[in-house]
Design a protein around this motif. Structure first.
Motif, PDB file in Angstrom:
ATOM      1  N   GLN A   1       0.845  -1.191   0.000  1.00 60.43           N
ATOM      2  CA  GLN A   1       0.000   0.000   0.000  1.00 60.43           C
ATOM      3  C   GLN A   1       0.876   1.234   0.000  1.00 60.43           C
ATOM      4  O   GLN A   1       1.935   1.234   0.633  1.00 60.43           O
ATOM      5  CB  GLN A   1      -0.886   0.044   1.253  1.00 60.43           C
ATOM      6  CG  GLN A   1      -2.199  -0.670   1.088  1.00 60.43           C
ATOM      7  CD  GLN A   1      -3.169  -0.348   2.201  1.00 60.43           C
ATOM      8  OE1 GLN A   1      -3.330  -1.089   3.140  1.00 60.43           O
ATOM      9  NE2 GLN A   1      -3.848   0.767   2.080  1.00 60.43           N
TER      10      GLN A   1
ATOM     11  N   PHE B   1       0.613   5.465   0.798  1.00 61.93           N
ATOM     12  CA  PHE B   1      -0.173   6.497   1.461  1.00 61.93           C
ATOM     13  C   PHE B   1       0.511   7.844   1.285  1.00 61.93           C
ATOM     14  O   PHE B   1       1.734   7.918   1.156  1.00 61.93           O
ATOM     15  CB  PHE B   1      -0.266   6.233   2.977  1.00 61.93           C
ATOM     16  CG  PHE B   1      -0.955   4.961   3.359  1.00 61.93           C
ATOM     17  CD1 PHE B   1      -0.228   3.780   3.446  1.00 61.93           C
ATOM     18  CD2 PHE B   1      -2.299   4.942   3.670  1.00 61.93           C
ATOM     19  CE1 PHE B   1      -0.841   2.600   3.825  1.00 61.93           C
ATOM     20  CE2 PHE B   1      -2.923   3.767   4.052  1.00 61.93           C
ATOM     21  CZ  PHE B   1      -2.195   2.594   4.122  1.00 61.93           C
TER      22      PHE B   1
ATOM     23  N   GLN C   1       0.699  11.302   3.598  1.00 63.83           N
ATOM     24  CA  GLN C   1       0.360  11.942   4.864  1.00 63.83           C
ATOM     25  C   GLN C   1       0.474  13.448   4.691  1.00 63.83           C
ATOM     26  O   GLN C   1       1.535  13.960   4.324  1.00 63.83           O
ATOM     27  CB  GLN C   1       1.271  11.463   5.993  1.00 63.83           C
ATOM     28  CG  GLN C   1       0.821  11.938   7.367  1.00 63.83           C
ATOM     29  CD  GLN C   1       1.585  11.275   8.493  1.00 63.83           C
ATOM     30  OE1 GLN C   1       2.804  11.133   8.440  1.00 63.83           O
ATOM     31  NE2 GLN C   1       0.870  10.840   9.536  1.00 63.83           N
TER      32      GLN C   1
ATOM     33  N   ARG D   1      -1.208  17.902   8.352  1.00 61.93           N
ATOM     34  CA  ARG D   1      -2.006  17.752   9.574  1.00 61.93           C
ATOM     35  C   ARG D   1      -1.878  16.346  10.154  1.00 61.93           C
ATOM     36  O   ARG D   1      -2.332  16.082  11.249  1.00 61.93           O
ATOM     37  CB  ARG D   1      -3.477  18.050   9.270  1.00 61.93           C
ATOM     38  CG  ARG D   1      -3.802  19.511   9.122  1.00 61.93           C
ATOM     39  CD  ARG D   1      -5.271  19.724   8.789  1.00 61.93           C
ATOM     40  NE  ARG D   1      -6.148  19.015   9.698  1.00 61.93           N
ATOM     41  CZ  ARG D   1      -6.932  17.994   9.350  1.00 61.93           C
ATOM     42  NH1 ARG D   1      -6.931  17.550   8.120  1.00 61.93           N
ATOM     43  NH2 ARG D   1      -7.728  17.417  10.236  1.00 61.93           N
ATOM     44  N   GLY D   2      -1.285  15.427   9.379  1.00 63.53           N
ATOM     45  CA  GLY D   2      -1.064  14.074   9.870  1.00 63.53           C
ATOM     46  C   GLY D   2      -2.033  13.036   9.351  1.00 63.53           C
ATOM     47  O   GLY D   2      -1.892  11.851   9.671  1.00 63.53           O
ATOM     48  N   SER D   3      -3.004  13.453   8.543  1.00 62.93           N
ATOM     49  CA  SER D   3      -3.979  12.495   8.004  1.00 62.93           C
ATOM     50  C   SER D   3      -3.345  11.640   6.915  1.00 62.93           C
ATOM     51  O   SER D   3      -2.595  12.154   6.078  1.00 62.93           O
ATOM     52  CB  SER D   3      -5.171  13.240   7.411  1.00 62.93           C
ATOM     53  OG  SER D   3      -5.832  13.962   8.417  1.00 62.93           O
ATOM     54  N   LEU D   4      -3.642  10.343   6.947  1.00 62.88           N
ATOM     55  CA  LEU D   4      -3.108   9.405   5.966  1.00 62.88           C
ATOM     56  C   LEU D   4      -4.169   9.124   4.910  1.00 62.88           C
ATOM     57  O   LEU D   4      -5.262   8.656   5.222  1.00 62.88           O
ATOM     58  CB  LEU D   4      -2.705   8.099   6.653  1.00 62.88           C
ATOM     59  CG  LEU D   4      -1.375   8.131   7.376  1.00 62.88           C
ATOM     60  CD1 LEU D   4      -1.309   7.034   8.417  1.00 62.88           C
ATOM     61  CD2 LEU D   4      -0.229   7.978   6.392  1.00 62.88           C
TER      62      LEU D   4
ATOM     63  N   ASN E   1      -5.154   7.028   1.455  1.00 61.42           N
ATOM     64  CA  ASN E   1      -4.820   5.867   0.637  1.00 61.42           C
ATOM     65  C   ASN E   1      -4.573   6.283  -0.808  1.00 61.42           C
ATOM     66  O   ASN E   1      -5.394   6.981  -1.398  1.00 61.42           O
ATOM     67  CB  ASN E   1      -5.973   4.868   0.656  1.00 61.42           C
ATOM     68  CG  ASN E   1      -6.136   4.201   1.990  1.00 61.42           C
ATOM     69  OD1 ASN E   1      -5.308   3.426   2.423  1.00 61.42           O
ATOM     70  ND2 ASN E   1      -7.223   4.514   2.671  1.00 61.42           N
TER      71      ASN E   1
ATOM     72  N   TYR F   1      -3.456   0.266  -3.418  1.00 58.78           N
ATOM     73  CA  TYR F   1      -3.371  -1.047  -2.783  1.00 58.78           C
ATOM     74  C   TYR F   1      -3.042  -2.011  -3.917  1.00 58.78           C
ATOM     75  O   TYR F   1      -3.811  -2.126  -4.866  1.00 58.78           O
ATOM     76  CB  TYR F   1      -4.693  -1.408  -2.117  1.00 58.78           C
ATOM     77  CG  TYR F   1      -4.747  -2.802  -1.553  1.00 58.78           C
ATOM     78  CD1 TYR F   1      -5.522  -3.784  -2.152  1.00 58.78           C
ATOM     79  CD2 TYR F   1      -4.026  -3.132  -0.417  1.00 58.78           C
ATOM     80  CE1 TYR F   1      -5.577  -5.058  -1.631  1.00 58.78           C
ATOM     81  CE2 TYR F   1      -4.077  -4.415   0.112  1.00 58.78           C
ATOM     82  CZ  TYR F   1      -4.857  -5.373  -0.509  1.00 58.78           C
ATOM     83  OH  TYR F   1      -4.905  -6.633   0.011  1.00 58.78           O
TER      84      TYR F   1
ATOM     85  N   PHE G   1       4.329   7.256   2.260  1.00 57.62           N
ATOM     86  CA  PHE G   1       4.712   6.018   2.946  1.00 57.62           C
ATOM     87  C   PHE G   1       4.284   4.810   2.120  1.00 57.62           C
ATOM     88  O   PHE G   1       3.196   4.800   1.547  1.00 57.62           O
ATOM     89  CB  PHE G   1       4.034   5.911   4.313  1.00 57.62           C
ATOM     90  CG  PHE G   1       4.539   6.874   5.343  1.00 57.62           C
ATOM     91  CD1 PHE G   1       3.849   8.039   5.636  1.00 57.62           C
ATOM     92  CD2 PHE G   1       5.721   6.614   6.027  1.00 57.62           C
ATOM     93  CE1 PHE G   1       4.312   8.936   6.582  1.00 57.62           C
ATOM     94  CE2 PHE G   1       6.196   7.503   6.984  1.00 57.62           C
ATOM     95  CZ  PHE G   1       5.493   8.665   7.261  1.00 57.62           C
TER      96      PHE G   1
ATOM     97  N   PRO H   1       0.714  -5.065   8.220  1.00 58.06           N
ATOM     98  CA  PRO H   1       1.556  -4.213   7.371  1.00 58.06           C
ATOM     99  C   PRO H   1       2.652  -3.506   8.154  1.00 58.06           C
ATOM    100  O   PRO H   1       2.421  -2.979   9.241  1.00 58.06           O
ATOM    101  CB  PRO H   1       0.557  -3.204   6.802  1.00 58.06           C
ATOM    102  CG  PRO H   1      -0.762  -3.896   6.866  1.00 58.06           C
ATOM    103  CD  PRO H   1      -0.706  -4.705   8.129  1.00 58.06           C
ATOM    104  N   ARG H   2       3.867  -3.512   7.551  1.00 57.96           N
ATOM    105  CA  ARG H   2       4.998  -2.778   8.112  1.00 57.96           C
ATOM    106  C   ARG H   2       5.329  -1.614   7.189  1.00 57.96           C
ATOM    107  O   ARG H   2       5.340  -1.773   5.972  1.00 57.96           O
ATOM    108  CB  ARG H   2       6.220  -3.707   8.226  1.00 57.96           C
ATOM    109  CG  ARG H   2       6.420  -4.280   9.607  1.00 57.96           C
ATOM    110  CD  ARG H   2       5.345  -5.258   9.993  1.00 57.96           C
ATOM    111  NE  ARG H   2       5.637  -5.881  11.284  1.00 57.96           N
ATOM    112  CZ  ARG H   2       4.951  -6.872  11.797  1.00 57.96           C
ATOM    113  NH1 ARG H   2       3.935  -7.382  11.135  1.00 57.96           N
ATOM    114  NH2 ARG H   2       5.293  -7.378  12.969  1.00 57.96           N
ATOM    115  N   PHE H   3       5.632  -0.486   7.808  1.00 57.08           N
ATOM    116  CA  PHE H   3       5.822   0.752   7.063  1.00 57.08           C
ATOM    117  C   PHE H   3       7.289   1.109   6.891  1.00 57.08           C
ATOM    118  O   PHE H   3       8.131   0.797   7.745  1.00 57.08           O
ATOM    119  CB  PHE H   3       5.135   1.901   7.799  1.00 57.08           C
ATOM    120  CG  PHE H   3       3.648   1.927   7.618  1.00 57.08           C
ATOM    121  CD1 PHE H   3       2.842   1.006   8.259  1.00 57.08           C
ATOM    122  CD2 PHE H   3       3.054   2.870   6.788  1.00 57.08           C
ATOM    123  CE1 PHE H   3       1.467   1.017   8.078  1.00 57.08           C
ATOM    124  CE2 PHE H   3       1.686   2.893   6.604  1.00 57.08           C
ATOM    125  CZ  PHE H   3       0.890   1.964   7.262  1.00 57.08           C
ATOM    126  N   GLY H   4       7.568   1.813   5.791  1.00 54.85           N
ATOM    127  CA  GLY H   4       8.865   2.437   5.626  1.00 54.85           C
ATOM    128  C   GLY H   4       8.910   3.747   6.402  1.00 54.85           C
ATOM    129  O   GLY H   4       7.913   4.171   6.992  1.00 54.85           O
ATOM    130  N   ALA H   5      10.086   4.406   6.367  1.00 54.43           N
ATOM    131  CA  ALA H   5      10.286   5.648   7.121  1.00 54.43           C
ATOM    132  C   ALA H   5       9.736   6.862   6.383  1.00 54.43           C
ATOM    133  O   ALA H   5       9.687   7.954   6.953  1.00 54.43           O
ATOM    134  CB  ALA H   5      11.759   5.842   7.434  1.00 54.43           C
TER     135      ALA H   5
END
Lengths: 107, 113
Positions: free
Chosen positions: A33, A35, A37, A40-43, A45, A48, A86, A95-99
């Motif tokens: 996936q 994303f 951001q 304001r911090g909203s993620l 989509n 997918y 991201f 799910p694991r995220f990148g930095a």
């Protein structure tokens, strides 16, 4: 080490130009996936993906499971594309995220 | 469509305090997640839950408890707030563990004094 590595960590683009972001995976990955951001911090989509390619407007993403990477291409960058991108690698677990890649689009 | 609601949006605590964050979803999704995001960093998985009353530890579960009271809600407790616990906690859900995109709430920002 990092299970999901994103590159570059930061990117500055002139409005109207193109670029590509990349994620490399060191874990078995079945879906990806992407994303965005906002400040304001909203993620939000974006994509997918199972192995293959998807396109949505000026964005195109590819997931190559054999070589364990995914890319996100941005065409004709606009000011509103600015934010942090991201990718998240899914291995039938969680799910694991990148930095992240912080993108700044300049006029 | 659906929505994920996180409460509170802002939480200020004292060092050593036990603090609880709540998450509600009306997607009727089976699987729910808690992630932590430190300033300028990516998301790290704390806990997730495949179904009601299920709990699975993520990569960062030490120092946290979680509870899936019912299908629609998933709580996260910081068992003893530390000075370095200033972060945003993000709740997410999806249809099941193996498929479907993640949907996120707006986040809960924790500040420890």
């Amino acid at each position: 080490g990092d299970q999901v590595k994103q590159s570059p960590s930061a990117l500055s683009l002139q409005e109207g130009t193109n670029s590509a972001l990349r994620c490399n995976f060191s874990i078995a990955t079945t879906t990806v996936q992407w994303f965005l951001q906002n400040p304001r911090g909203s993620l939000m989509n974006l994509f997918y993906l199972v192995p293959g390619t998807k396109e949505n407007g000026r964005l195109k993403s590819t997931f190559n499971s054999k070589e364990s990477y995914s890319t996100l291409h941005i065409r004709d960058a606009q000011l509103e594309d600015s934010g942090t991108y991201f990718c998240a690698a899914d291995n039938n677990n969680a799910p694991r995220f990148g930095a992240g890649t912080k993108l700044t689009v300049k006029p | 469509g659906g929505i994920i609601t996180q409460t509170p949006k802002f939480l200020i605590g004292q060092e050593g305090q036990k603090l609880t964050l709540k998450c509600q979803q009306n997607f009727n999704h089976d699987t729910m997640y808690w992630y932590r995001q430190d300033s300028g960093k990516g998301l790290r998985l704390i806990y997730y839950s495949i179904t009601e009353n299920d709990l699975q530890k993520g990569d960062l579960s030490e120092g946290y408890d979680a509870s899936r009271e019912k299908k629609s809600s998933f709580s996260l407790t910081v068992t003893s707030a530390q000075k370095n616990e200033m972060a945003v906690f993000l709740c997410a859900s999806r249809t099941d563990t193996n498929t479907g995109q993640l949907y996120f709430g707006e986040g809960s920002k924790l500040t420890v004094l």
